[in-house]
Design a protein around this motif. Sequence first.
Motif, mmCIF file in Angstrom:
data_model
loop_
_atom_site.group_PDB
_atom_site.id
_atom_site.type_symbol
_atom_site.label_atom_id
_atom_site.label_comp_id
_atom_site.label_asym_id
_atom_site.label_seq_id
_atom_site.Cartn_x
_atom_site.Cartn_y
_atom_site.Cartn_z
ATOM 1 N N PHE A 1 0.237 -1.440 -0.375
ATOM 2 C CA PHE A 1 -0.141 0.001 0.286
ATOM 3 C C PHE A 1 0.829 1.273 -0.032
ATOM 4 O O PHE A 1 0.774 2.318 -0.651
ATOM 5 C CB PHE A 1 -0.746 0.114 1.026
ATOM 6 N N SER B 1 2.220 1.794 -3.297
ATOM 7 C CA SER B 1 1.402 2.479 -4.445
ATOM 8 C C SER B 1 1.299 4.215 -4.595
ATOM 9 O O SER B 1 0.842 4.365 -5.263
ATOM 10 C CB SER B 1 -0.064 1.872 -3.815
ATOM 11 N N TYR C 1 -9.218 -1.563 -9.964
ATOM 12 C CA TYR C 1 -8.814 -0.345 -9.830
ATOM 13 C C TYR C 1 -7.903 0.597 -11.452
ATOM 14 O O TYR C 1 -7.248 0.611 -11.870
ATOM 15 C CB TYR C 1 -7.103 -0.431 -9.116
ATOM 16 N N ARG D 1 1.223 1.453 -9.836
ATOM 17 C CA ARG D 1 -0.261 1.988 -8.345
ATOM 18 C C ARG D 1 -1.368 0.885 -9.085
ATOM 19 O O ARG D 1 -1.209 0.276 -7.988
ATOM 20 C CB ARG D 1 -0.394 3.700 -8.929
ATOM 21 N N LEU E 1 -1.656 -2.212 -5.860
ATOM 22 C CA LEU E 1 -3.416 -2.304 -5.476
ATOM 23 C C LEU E 1 -3.422 -3.505 -5.470
ATOM 24 O O LEU E 1 -4.317 -4.336 -4.933
ATOM 25 C CB LEU E 1 -3.892 -1.033 -5.511
ATOM 26 N N HIS F 1 -1.596 -5.986 -3.601
ATOM 27 C CA HIS F 1 -2.248 -5.426 -2.074
ATOM 28 C C HIS F 1 -3.841 -6.461 -2.186
ATOM 29 O O HIS F 1 -4.133 -6.904 -0.888
ATOM 30 C CB HIS F 1 -2.426 -4.163 -1.880
ATOM 31 N N THR F 2 -4.779 -6.263 -2.921
ATOM 32 C CA THR F 2 -5.728 -7.049 -2.404
ATOM 33 C C THR F 2 -5.565 -8.679 -2.948
ATOM 34 O O THR F 2 -6.262 -9.253 -1.751
ATOM 35 C CB THR F 2 -6.602 -7.018 -4.120
#
Length: 938
Positions: free
Chosen positions: A294, A297, A332, A341, A345, A348-349
């Motif tokens: 995060f 990003s 996203y 980015r 992200l 990250h998910t």
Amino acid sequence: MKTLVKDKPLRRRVKLFGKLVGKVLRARAHGQVYATVEELRKGYIQLRKTPDATKQHKLERMITLLSPEVLSEVIRAFNIYFSLTNIADELFKHQRRREQVHKGGALWEESFDATFRELIKAGLSPQEIQALFDNLLYIPVFTAHPTEIRRRTLMLALRRVFLAAEKIDQRGLSWVEQAELEAALEAELHILWKTDEVRLRQMHVEDEISNGLNYFRESLFTAVPLAYRAAERTIRRLYNDSTQTPIIVPSFLRFGSWIGGDRDGNPFVKPATTIKALRLQKVEILREYEHRLFELSDIVTHSKTFCQPTEELLQSIERDADLLTHNGLYAYNEHIFEIYRRKLLMMHTRIKNNLEATEARLNNTLTGMMIADKERIGYTHEEEFLADLRLIYKSLLSHDDQAVADGSFKDLIRLVETFGFYLMKLDIRQESTRHSDAVAELLKAQGIDYQALKEEERLKLLVQWLQAEQSLLSPAAQWSELTAETLAVFQIMHDMQEEISPQAFGSYVISMTHSASHVLEVLLLAKQYQLVDPKGHYCHVGVSPLFETIDDLNHIEQVLTTLFHLPFYRQLLHASGDLQEVMLGYSDSCKDGGIVTSSWLLYEAQKKITVLAEKHHLACRLFHGRGGAVGRGGGPTYEAIISQPAGTVHGQIKFTEQGEVLAYKYSNPETAMYELTVGAAGLLKASSMLMHKHKSFDVDSHYIEIMNYLAKQGEKQYRLLTDHTEGFMPFFYDATPVAEIGLMNIGSRPARRRSDNPSKYSIRAIPWVFGWSQARYTLPAWFGLGTALEKFCDKETDNLLKLQKMYKEFPFFKSLLSNIQMSLFKTDMDIARRYADLCSDKQQATKIFAMIKAEYDRTEQYVLKVADITDLVEDNPSLQLSIERRLPYIDPLNAIQVYLLGQYRQTTAHGDTEEAKRWFDPLIRSINAISAGMRNTG
């Protein structure tokens, strides 16, 4: 003549801490406490300078007039002082290293800088340096042995004090800023005073797991990338130029753990405990990845308008978007141009889904189907996650953004390469007879009396069943409770390798390995759960025999030779990369035969193991079971590694980090980074000998003869006291607080193997060393050496000169005597005598103490002669000064503890339970405080 140590900043810091502690005591403590602390502090400092029996008696008399409640607060004051002194020491060393770096030029001896300069001077080429790096593997293994008696809460409070104290050193502070920082530091000390340093309940294994994880969260996730950066920085400065192929620094750090896996003698480590440890470890590392992704990003915000990412990265983004969209998750799309980015992200998910699935398994909060859904969205394994990170890294390089790639982004790659999805490789440890009994029970169901067989017959039978397709398990069989639990561990290993990671487990350590059959028994049990292939094509369990007693060390060659001559065992080793790990136990061998014999037999054992492995064309990794104190293999890591037998360190080393050592090394990122680089530098230096095999690397045969003689005489003297002196073990229990240590809430494992057996065999090595350390004997760290040196010197007139020459030329001998010097320096026979006065059998105690005192005097005398010095540890002035600063503050605590032991034991003997509780509280606090002052307790 003493070397002057320039430590003015340290003295200034200690003075500031002392002033602030005084303010806290006056504000918070019982009115009598501050005056008592000051009188004791000043009085014992004066006694150190000028012994005075009358003054000492007066101070001891004052102690007896204090209530248990006041004594508790007096002890707490000293304890806080030691904790702050430790912080001051740590900060001072950190700041001195930082100043050296800023000045440029060569750095401290244990640094990467000094090591590589030495390797360059020795003629190693960049290709050889690369080869060293490619084989480098440095593996600290965290254990829960109960010599770290501070609570985690207290360690977190001390970390805050460390940070507050560090800010005060900033240059250019105004007097207002200085006052504000001192006020903030004082506030932290008020919190520290109100924080109970004693655990109010017995520690559980889950507490130990949590404590172990804390070091990663608070320190190591920061320190590990910094250690890699330090290595790369040094390589760039000393080696890499435009005409050379750059040296690549691989990720050479891995961490292991015994916490939740070590079930030898710990009835509280159950199969469910092991599962919980692994899941908690995975949760811890996934949270770190989630946090860093995060953060990244918001950092790597490149627009496709201004750079061209690689096609591979773009394709991976499309795959991730399809995966998330198909499962109803956000892809996203608003970051369609900010490709990095968006990728981060989505990563990250996916990691968040891995985390939620693991937390659900841990807390039993979701159905199996829901967990499966989350795991399908998440990463299948750490290699898939790592591949995505490398895709981004490669893409950044493709458009000349190396500075961005090599910053915090590469730090994350380093973390994944080091920790995977498992954080630490969990070792399993169990005692050999548990496997023998389980195998016997399984074979009994087949009509075979395994227990009646001789070793050769056992080996033949074990290999036969290892190669058989038939399973020894039967759904209808009812195994005994112990066998069922033993078998459950192998089922867990199979299941957790699938759930957590194929790398989730390190070694299966067999304590008390006496024969080759003990190793095959573990493999046979593992085979029942598909961890071993009957055709020898795979082996998913690495067995590490542990040799820990003097007798075991003498039989290493026989056990390993037998194993290496078994074709099927060799086949399994080949399937595992032709690597044999062997663990050596320092603690039990020292307790068994004394420091000299233990140290030397361990040294010789390493040579035997290495020669055997090379003869059979196998790689060998030595796993050192070191403790914190010298009597348990402790001592500085760098010196310990470079003093290993020449040619036995092949790029890999594994060792236990036990108890209080974890806190000293890894509580603060600054020190943790230093400790990791020091260990890796020592490993590089020790391994470099393999590049150029000169005769100078070999040990003089005369030195081997001398050490054989010293080991024999040292063991004889040690056993005379510990095995053949009537009343010795009652003396140990009376003249040390070992029994009271066993009542403290400092670990989940019992202090004795058998509660009904107070013998030397039954007492565990940790309380053995801990008890002697508290009473200022430190006996396991030196007893027997003095007699050995004296007898050798008495044989021939020039033998002292031979020993002095050996001290200068033989790193093992110098390291041994250096560590023993430190222990002798901390020993105080006058204080120890007061503990001996507690013994019920006065006549026998007088005799035993006289034996100990005579050996201490002899050892000190001959160590000084051999090292050719006038004062102990004078060749290490910083250490000498550090210990000298503490001793006048430890002395009054010992006087208090002797009084408390007498009162507690007397009230207990009279059956006065309530009064005994009053004395027990300050007593356990005194154990905490003396441990903080002595620094290495067990």
